[in-house]
Design an enzyme around this catalytic site. Structure first.
Site, PDB file in Angstrom:
ATOM      1  N   GLU A 130      -5.480  10.507  -1.200  1.00 36.86           N
ATOM      2  CA  GLU A 130      -5.603   9.249  -0.456  1.00 36.86           C
ATOM      3  C   GLU A 130      -4.490   9.114   0.572  1.00 36.86           C
ATOM      4  O   GLU A 130      -3.336   9.436   0.293  1.00 36.86           O
ATOM      5  CB  GLU A 130      -5.529   8.114  -1.484  1.00 36.86           C
ATOM      6  CG  GLU A 130      -5.766   6.745  -0.923  1.00 36.86           C
ATOM      7  CD  GLU A 130      -5.719   5.661  -2.019  1.00 36.86           C
ATOM      8  OE1 GLU A 130      -6.128   5.935  -3.171  1.00 36.86           O
ATOM      9  OE2 GLU A 130      -5.246   4.566  -1.710  1.00 36.86           O
ATOM     10  N   GLU A 188      -1.952  -0.013   4.993  1.00 37.72           N
ATOM     11  CA  GLU A 188      -2.243  -1.280   4.325  1.00 37.72           C
ATOM     12  C   GLU A 188      -1.433  -2.396   4.958  1.00 37.72           C
ATOM     13  O   GLU A 188      -0.218  -2.278   5.104  1.00 37.72           O
ATOM     14  CB  GLU A 188      -1.904  -1.195   2.833  1.00 37.72           C
ATOM     15  CG  GLU A 188      -2.917  -0.389   2.051  1.00 37.72           C
ATOM     16  CD  GLU A 188      -2.563  -0.275   0.589  1.00 37.72           C
ATOM     17  OE1 GLU A 188      -3.423  -0.583  -0.256  1.00 37.72           O
ATOM     18  OE2 GLU A 188      -1.423   0.125   0.273  1.00 37.72           O
TER      19      GLU A 188
END
Ligand SMILES: *[C@@H]1O[C@H](CO)[C@@H](O)[C@H](O)[C@H]1NC(C)=O
Ligand SMILES: *[C@@H]1O[C@H](CO)[C@@H](O)[C@H](O)[C@H]1NC(C)=O
Ligand SMILES: *[C@@H]1O[C@H](CO)[C@@H](O)[C@H](O)[C@H]1NC(C)=O
Ligand SMILES: *[C@@H]1O[C@H](CO)[C@@H](O)[C@H](O)[C@H]1NC(C)=O
Ligand SMILES: *[C@@H]1O[C@H](CO)[C@@H](O)[C@H](O)[C@H]1NC(C)=O
Ligand SMILES: *[C@@H]1O[C@H](CO)[C@@H](O)[C@H](O)[C@H]1NC(C)=O
Length: 285
Positions: free
Chosen positions: A118, A122
């Site tokens: 991943e 964010e």
């Protein structure tokens, strides 16, 4: 205005770290379907349309507007997300984003593979002048000290360019043309936790500060979401994706999750039919 939507099949995933961390089949311990390859370079302008051959809503509804694709939290537990139908095996992802402000509200653009490698951007809504970078390898979430914190002015009011540059040797995060972070392969648990398998692109918003979440998650998100002040909206104007591999699909050659084990399946060009076939057709008419 058109709407991409799908029934909320994945509500259970809300309990996970980014709300986008899930996989249908994990190649580390199963034999999984091949990953369709992007295999090229393309820009999607969501202020014009959302191409539903390339993108699908995986939760809630994504609104297409003249500003871009919008991801809105309107009521409790809304978390619209979409993901690409294609995968890239190293490459560049350039997203032009305006984050959603608000404590407890998390906007994200994530690259994720079937074995849970991943790469994250964010935006945590209590701080509208920052973005976090992060990564995980093979779903190893035991360490939460991998985040990077980067200054971005007015990230909720202006579009900024957040670019991920990803090779088998290093990973770079760029903001508006400045490189803000580099991760070398060997620095991620000797490479073992370096993201290195074909990833799709996931975009969404998530109420990490919903009262039902773990206290640690709510704290990370800057407190509880105040649903009375909704909607909280993230806007994605465009995304450019460039796949550094080309081919039809990517296949895990074994259960190691190592990039060297990934097989790039090429398109097979069909040879033209032999001439006698056509003369046969002509002769039978
Ligand atoms: C497969 O691997 C995933 C991730 O490591 C793990 O959560 C799951 O329990 C494993 N399943 C089996 C059947 O071993
Ligand atoms: C990728 O495509 C964009 C347009 O979508 C173009 O501007 C850019 O030059 C292309 N880059 C490469 C490396 O092909
Ligand atoms: C979408 O945004 C791009 C980049 O700002 C711009 O060039 C294009 O004209 C816009 N398209 C529409 C339909 O607004
Ligand atoms: C927001 O995050 C940026 C980047 O870490 C930091 O420079 C800034 O001080 C933060 N602002 C607030 C209000 O926390
Ligand atoms: C998971 O991450 C931790 C912390 O970085 C590391 O010590 C550990 O070796 C990793 N485990 C695996 C299986 O990669
Ligand atoms: C976004 O940033 C990347 C990396 O600096 C750059 O190559 C690209 O041209 C930028 N894209 C736009 C639309 O400004």
């Amino acid at each position: 205005m058109s709407i991409l939507s799908l029934l909320g099949l994945f509500l259970a995933i809300i309990a996970s770290v980014t709300a986008q961390t899930w996989t249908d089949c994990n190649p580390l311990n199963a034999t999984c379907p091949a990953n369709p390859a992007l295999g090229t370079n393309h820009t999607w302008f969501f202020n014009n349309t959302i191409d539903n051959n390339a993108w699908r809503a995986t939760n809630g509804q994504v609104d297409q507007t003249d500003k871009g694709a919008q991801f809105a939290i309107v009521k409790k537990m809304d978390s619209p997300t979409m993901q690409s139908n294609f995968y890239i095996f190293f490459g560049i992802v350039e997203s032009i984003v305006k984050m959603a402000p608000g404590p407890g509200v998390v906007s994200s653009v994530v690259l994720q593979s079937d074995d849970l490698d991943e790469i994250d951007w964010e935006w945590v809504g209590y701080n509208t002048s920052g973005v976090q970078s992060n990564y995980y390898g093979k779903g190893n979430h035991t360490s939460y000290d991998r985040a990077g914190y980067h200054y971005v002015p007015n990230a909720d009011k202006e579009f900024h360019n957040y670019t991920t540059y990803w090779t088998h040797e290093k990973l770079e995060w760029w903001i508006d043309g400045d490189r803000v972070r580099t991760l070398h392969y060997e620095d991620a648990v000797g490479g073992k936790n370096f993201p290195q398998t074909p990833c799709n692109v996931r975009v969404g918003i998530w109420p990490a500060g919903d009262p039902s979440q773990e206290p640690g998650t709510i704290e990370w998100a800057g407190g509880e979401v105040n649903y009375h002040d909704s909607p909280y909206v993230m806007t994605v104007q465009s995304i450019r994706v460039q796949d550094f591999s080309s081919g039809k699909e990517y296949v895990y050659g074994d259960h190691s999750g190592d990039w060297q084990s990934i097989k790039v399946v090429e398109y097979v060009a069909l040879p033209p039919p032999p001439l006698f076939f056509f003369s046969y057709l002509l002769n039978t008419r």
